[in-house]
Write a protein that holds these residues in place. Structure first.
Motif, short mmCIF file in Angstrom:
data_model
loop_
_atom_site.label_atom_id
_atom_site.label_comp_id
_atom_site.label_asym_id
_atom_site.label_seq_id
_atom_site.Cartn_x
_atom_site.Cartn_y
_atom_site.Cartn_z
N TYR A 8 92.38 61.40 -30.65
CA TYR A 8 91.54 62.60 -30.80
C TYR A 8 90.11 62.27 -30.41
N ALA A 9 89.50 63.16 -29.62
CA ALA A 9 88.12 62.97 -29.15
C ALA A 9 87.35 64.27 -29.29
N PRO A 10 86.74 64.51 -30.45
CA PRO A 10 85.95 65.73 -30.63
C PRO A 10 84.49 65.49 -30.26
N SER A 11 83.92 66.40 -29.48
CA SER A 11 82.49 66.30 -29.14
C SER A 11 82.16 67.42 -28.16
N ARG A 12 80.87 67.67 -27.98
CA ARG A 12 80.46 68.60 -26.94
C ARG A 12 80.90 68.06 -25.58
N LEU A 13 81.29 68.96 -24.70
CA LEU A 13 81.75 68.55 -23.37
C LEU A 13 80.56 68.48 -22.43
N GLU A 14 79.96 67.30 -22.38
CA GLU A 14 78.81 67.08 -21.52
C GLU A 14 78.88 65.66 -20.96
N LEU A 51 91.12 66.73 -26.72
CA LEU A 51 89.66 66.85 -26.71
C LEU A 51 89.28 68.21 -27.26
N SER A 52 88.43 68.23 -28.29
CA SER A 52 87.95 69.51 -28.80
C SER A 52 86.45 69.59 -28.63
N GLY A 53 85.96 70.82 -28.52
CA GLY A 53 84.54 71.06 -28.30
C GLY A 53 84.34 71.90 -27.05
N TYR A 76 85.89 68.82 -16.35
CA TYR A 76 86.93 68.02 -17.00
C TYR A 76 88.31 68.61 -16.77
N GLN A 77 88.42 69.94 -16.77
CA GLN A 77 89.72 70.57 -16.50
C GLN A 77 90.17 70.27 -15.08
N SER A 78 89.23 70.30 -14.14
CA SER A 78 89.60 69.99 -12.76
C SER A 78 90.03 68.54 -12.62
N LEU A 79 89.40 67.64 -13.38
CA LEU A 79 89.77 66.23 -13.35
C LEU A 79 91.19 66.03 -13.90
N ILE A 80 91.49 66.73 -14.97
CA ILE A 80 92.84 66.66 -15.54
C ILE A 80 93.88 67.12 -14.52
N GLU A 81 93.60 68.23 -13.85
CA GLU A 81 94.55 68.77 -12.88
C GLU A 81 94.64 67.88 -11.64
N ARG A 82 93.53 67.30 -11.20
CA ARG A 82 93.52 66.43 -10.02
C ARG A 82 94.45 65.24 -10.23
N HIS A 83 94.46 64.72 -11.46
CA HIS A 83 95.28 63.54 -11.74
C HIS A 83 96.66 63.90 -12.29
N GLY A 84 96.96 65.19 -12.36
CA GLY A 84 98.27 65.61 -12.84
C GLY A 84 98.51 65.24 -14.29
N LEU A 85 97.49 65.37 -15.12
CA LEU A 85 97.59 64.95 -16.53
C LEU A 85 97.71 66.12 -17.49
N GLN A 86 98.07 67.30 -16.98
CA GLN A 86 98.11 68.48 -17.85
C GLN A 86 99.07 68.30 -19.02
N HIS A 87 100.10 67.48 -18.86
CA HIS A 87 101.08 67.28 -19.93
C HIS A 87 100.61 66.24 -20.95
N ARG A 88 99.49 65.56 -20.67
CA ARG A 88 99.03 64.48 -21.57
C ARG A 88 97.63 64.69 -22.11
N VAL A 89 96.83 65.51 -21.44
CA VAL A 89 95.44 65.72 -21.85
C VAL A 89 95.21 67.21 -22.04
N ARG A 90 94.68 67.57 -23.20
CA ARG A 90 94.43 69.00 -23.48
C ARG A 90 93.00 69.20 -23.92
N LEU A 91 92.37 70.20 -23.33
CA LEU A 91 91.06 70.67 -23.78
C LEU A 91 91.29 71.81 -24.76
N LEU A 92 90.99 71.59 -26.01
CA LEU A 92 91.29 72.57 -27.06
C LEU A 92 90.18 73.60 -27.23
N GLY A 93 89.02 73.36 -26.62
CA GLY A 93 87.88 74.23 -26.86
C GLY A 93 87.31 74.00 -28.25
#
Length: 341
Positions: free
Chosen positions: A174-180, A203-205, A213-230
């Motif tokens: 778990y990695a909570p923090s502002r996305l910056e 990741l929350s925040g 960060y969403q584009s990075l997740i998609e570029r590496h095909g990690l949608q099934h392993r990395v989630r941005l929860l907002g």
């Protein structure tokens, strides 16, 4: 006592500074004091706006506004610590980082002038206050390095400290923090490319870097392993802490970082980096977490180890909670120290 607390206000930006201010005001009131706040409207650009706010603060005398005696003035941020008061206490969150440790290698002439003006302002204003505290050793170190002034580190608990709990770990970090960018969530996303264990990253925040960060997740095909929860509410955040395998917090030169304290309260090991600043004041490497260079492959190795050694990871979390208890960080201690200065 009549107490006035000063801090900045940047509309629609919320983070640790706002929680710090709210916690301090609530604690002062709980100890029987009359408290009001003065929020200075702060914008990061243009430099001329910052200079005008400096001049306003420097010209403000709050000894007895409208004949009302203020027994203590407590300031948390630049430029409020330039206000005049005979018993002015500064509890420094950080200075204007853009002209200190985040000063760019090729600054504009405007930024060069602003840097000179702020350094002079800070050195003069902070030298004349009645007492100086910092919210971490890292902030105190910067003040000594850049301005030649000492400050006593004074830690405070994060919001809702009493409500954190632990539960059996599930297979996620778990990695909570502002996305910056300074929080460097991209390091963790890149690390997941190298993690062999079946571990997810949550990741929350919210923040301005969410699309990147969403584009990075998609570029590496990690949608099934990395989630941005907002942004998540406090109850869900504590649940995510409670069930995490570990907590990751890898910012660049953080001032303090509530995430570190919250991980300890939730009895979870913390994964952080050698250049992360404030978190290093709390993590006992190999005992309550891991500290490694800011390199994705090295972070991935630690995540794999935590999954392969889940019993040891849980023991590290319990040691982290015990370490928190040993530190005696309470608002009562903070208020007693601030007001006895």
């Amino acid at each position: 006592m009549n107490l006035l607390v000063t801090a900045n206000h940047a509309p629609f930006i919320e983070g640790g500074a706002e929680a710090h201010l709210a916690g301090l005001v609530a604690a002062l009131r709980a100890h029987g004091h009359r408290v009001e706040t003065l929020r200075l409207p702060f914008t990061f650009e243009p430099p001329a706006a910052i200079e005008r706010l400096m001049a306003f603060a420097a010209g403000l005398d709050l000894t007895a506004p409208n004949g009302q005696r203020i027994h203590r003035l407590i300031s948390l941020q630049f430029p409020g610590y330039g206000i005049t008061h005979p018993h002015h206490i500064v509890w420094l969150m950080h200075q204007h980082r853009a002209v200190y440790e985040l000063y760019p290698p090729n600054p504009s002439p405007e930024l060069e002038r602003l840097r000179t003006a702020i350094h002079a302002y800070d050195t003069t204003a902070l030298a004349r206050v009645h007492a100086r505290f910092a919210n971490s050793r890292r902030v105190a170190q910067r003040l000594r390095h850049y301005n030649g002034l000492d400050a006593e580190p004074l830690y405070h608990p994060p919001p809702h400290a009493h409500a954190f709990y632990t539960a059996p770990a599930e297979s996620y970090v778990y990695a909570p923090s502002r996305l910056e960018r300074l929080k460097r969530q991209d390091l963790l996303i890149e690390a997941l490319r190298h993690v062999r264990a079946p571990v997810a990253l949550l990741l929350s925040g919210d923040g301005g870097q969410a699309p990147y960060y969403q584009s990075l997740i998609e570029r590496h095909g990690l949608q099934h392993r990395v989630r941005l929860l907002g942004r998540v509410d406090e109850r869900l955040k504590r649940t995510l802490y409670a069930h995490a395998l570990a907590v990751a917090f890898v910012p660049f030169d953080e001032d303090l970082g509530y995430v570190t304290l919250e991980a300890m309260l939730a009895a979870k090991p913390l994964l952080t980096c050698t250049d992360s600043g404030g978190p290093l004041e709390f993590v006992l490497p190999g005992e309550t977490g891991f500290v490694c260079p800011p390199e994705p492959q090295l972070l991935a190795e630690r995540i794999d180890w935590l999954y392969a050694h889940r019993r040891e990871a849980a023991a590290m979390g319990r040691a982290a909670r015990a370490h928190w208890e040993s530190l005696g960080i309470t608002w009562t201690r903070v208020i007693d120290r601030l007001l006895s200065a």
